[in-house]
Design a protein around this motif. Sequence first.
Motif, PDB file in Angstrom:
ATOM      1  N   ASP A  29       5.121  -7.528  -3.892  1.00  7.14           N
ATOM      2  CA  ASP A  29       3.837  -7.052  -3.380  1.00  7.14           C
ATOM      3  C   ASP A  29       3.237  -8.113  -2.453  1.00  7.14           C
ATOM      4  O   ASP A  29       2.709  -7.802  -1.383  1.00  7.14           O
ATOM      5  N   GLN A  47       5.167  -8.138   0.796  1.00  2.00           N
ATOM      6  CA  GLN A  47       4.728  -7.078   1.701  1.00  2.00           C
ATOM      7  C   GLN A  47       3.443  -7.480   2.429  1.00  2.00           C
ATOM      8  O   GLN A  47       3.276  -7.199   3.620  1.00  2.00           O
ATOM      9  N   SER A 104       2.771  -7.901   6.486  1.00  2.00           N
ATOM     10  CA  SER A 104       1.630  -7.301   7.176  1.00  2.00           C
ATOM     11  C   SER A 104       0.856  -8.354   7.971  1.00  2.00           C
ATOM     12  O   SER A 104       0.442  -8.113   9.110  1.00  2.00           O
ATOM     13  N   GLY A 126       8.860  -2.869   4.900  1.00  2.00           N
ATOM     14  CA  GLY A 126       7.629  -2.333   4.322  1.00  2.00           C
ATOM     15  C   GLY A 126       7.840  -0.999   3.636  1.00  2.00           C
ATOM     16  O   GLY A 126       7.294  -0.746   2.554  1.00  2.00           O
ATOM     17  N   ALA A 127       8.658  -0.145   4.258  1.00  2.00           N
ATOM     18  CA  ALA A 127       8.936   1.177   3.678  1.00  2.00           C
ATOM     19  C   ALA A 127       9.686   1.046   2.360  1.00  2.00           C
ATOM     20  O   ALA A 127       9.410   1.771   1.387  1.00  2.00           O
ATOM     21  N   SER A 154       7.284  -0.191  -0.315  1.00  2.00           N
ATOM     22  CA  SER A 154       6.315   0.872  -0.646  1.00  2.00           C
ATOM     23  C   SER A 154       6.920   1.935  -1.556  1.00  2.00           C
ATOM     24  O   SER A 154       6.185   2.658  -2.246  1.00  2.00           O
ATOM     25  N   SER A 155       8.241   2.052  -1.549  1.00  2.00           N
ATOM     26  CA  SER A 155       8.914   3.050  -2.392  1.00  2.00           C
ATOM     27  C   SER A 155       9.185   2.531  -3.803  1.00  2.00           C
ATOM     28  O   SER A 155       9.775   3.229  -4.624  1.00  2.00           O
ATOM     29  N   LYS A 193       4.978  -0.421  -9.245  1.00  2.00           N
ATOM     30  CA  LYS A 193       4.292  -1.707  -9.433  1.00  2.00           C
ATOM     31  C   LYS A 193       5.132  -2.654 -10.282  1.00  2.00           C
ATOM     32  O   LYS A 193       5.187  -3.863 -10.033  1.00  2.00           O
ATOM     33  N   LYS A 236       7.925  -4.109  -8.188  1.00  2.00           N
ATOM     34  CA  LYS A 236       7.439  -5.132  -7.247  1.00  2.00           C
ATOM     35  C   LYS A 236       7.175  -6.462  -7.941  1.00  2.00           C
ATOM     36  O   LYS A 236       7.446  -7.531  -7.388  1.00  2.00           O
ATOM     37  N   SER A 271      12.587   5.696   0.900  1.00  2.00           N
ATOM     38  CA  SER A 271      12.229   4.966   2.119  1.00  2.00           C
ATOM     39  C   SER A 271      13.093   5.339   3.317  1.00  2.00           C
ATOM     40  O   SER A 271      12.902   4.820   4.417  1.00  2.00           O
TER      41      SER A 271
END
Length: 463
Positions: free
Chosen positions: A333, A336, A340, A379-380, A383-384, A387, A390, A408
């Motif tokens: 997490d 990621q 960003s 990122g994809a 995101s898949s 929690k 991650k 993803s």
Amino acid sequence: MFGNFTDRILNTFDTLTGKGLLSEDDVTKALREIRVAMLEADVPLAVAKDFVENIKEKAVGEKILKSIKPGDMVVKIVRDSLADLLGKNLSPNLFDLSFKGSPSVFLLLGLQGSGKTTTAGKLSLLLKNDKKRVLLSSLDIYRPAAIEQLNQIAKSVEIDYMDNNPKEKLEMLVKNSFLTAKQMSHDVIIFDTAGRTTLNETLMQEIKNIQNITNPNETLLVADSMIGQESVNVAKAFQSYVNLTGIILTRVDGDSKGGAALSMTVSTGKPIKFLGVGEKISNLEKFSADRVADRILDMGDIVGIVEKAEKELDEEEAKKMANKLSKGTFDLDDFQKQLSQMKKLGGIKGILSLMPGIRKAREALEKSNLEDKTFIRMGAIISSMTKKEKSNPSIINGSRKRRIALGSGVEIQDVNRLLKQFKNMQLMMKKISKHGMDGMEKMLSNNMGTNKLGNMLNNLNRK
């Protein structure tokens, strides 16, 4: 920025720095190449000639030719001469905006199509981020929807603006702007004027009249760097009518020659105050002769990276992340979030372009297409994940990988590659935590060669 010019200069330096001893003939030949490079960059002949003669006076001497590393000495002389050409020899306070008076008044002028209205918006955002209350006012009563264009830009960055009526006289628009600024306690008014399509007497007299009635702290010419030497001619033409205090060069990011920047200050005597380096409203940089000279000679711009980080990143979030990184406890997490943040700073290509010595790896950098492919894919994939996955990637088994890949839109090997890269990053951070920044510098110096960097980027982007 300055791509072609930089390549020519660096190729010349490679010849010089590869020699143990330099003859006067070696220096003369190198300076001839530099002069050709400047002419190809659309620098006026007189400027190029004076620049080269100045370097020759400093470079050809017993002290230089017999020094331990004469090639490096010549590089330093060229670098310092470039900085002077870009305006370093001017008084430092000339590069700063003047905020005398309340409100302070900035008048923007230039040819039509030079990016003046967009630059007004960019400058207003820059000042807003510097805790200034700004009022935008368009005096362009000729171009259809010009006033509306500036107003829309103002709305997008939440800057106050004057909803001027194009049918009213300029004097009235200026008067109303001052009244509004005083009533609402604005620190700065930025007046955007009508772009001149031709430098005829009537239009230039109007600009002179506007300067008289606004009495600005700053009269800034917005010039398109893409038109090269012609932008210098435009600046000189405006100077004959109004008292310019500085230049804002736009579209610098698309200018591979750099002739406008290299010759503007020496030709006009006026400082370049800002550079437009992209289409985004935040893409306006404060100009620094030293930093631009370093960029041209592939010496990097670390200050530029720091300024970008201060502008784009949240300080508290950065502290939390730094704490996690130092302890080696960050998870996917956090990874990621790092991706960003890197995107906000212009992606890995944007960051590396400001690093010293990266020019030689430019081809690998450009071919990698990292921002468009790799970061989006990473990122994809993250995101898949759930929690739990991650925070603890070790539980991601074969069936979980298949689900993540399907969610993803990637292959299972892409998921494996991301997990491997994340694991390597964790190991690297643990090493830094153990050995400190000295260990990181040693590791980077061992891995940032041209070929190794190219291989690293290609591996990162491999499908």
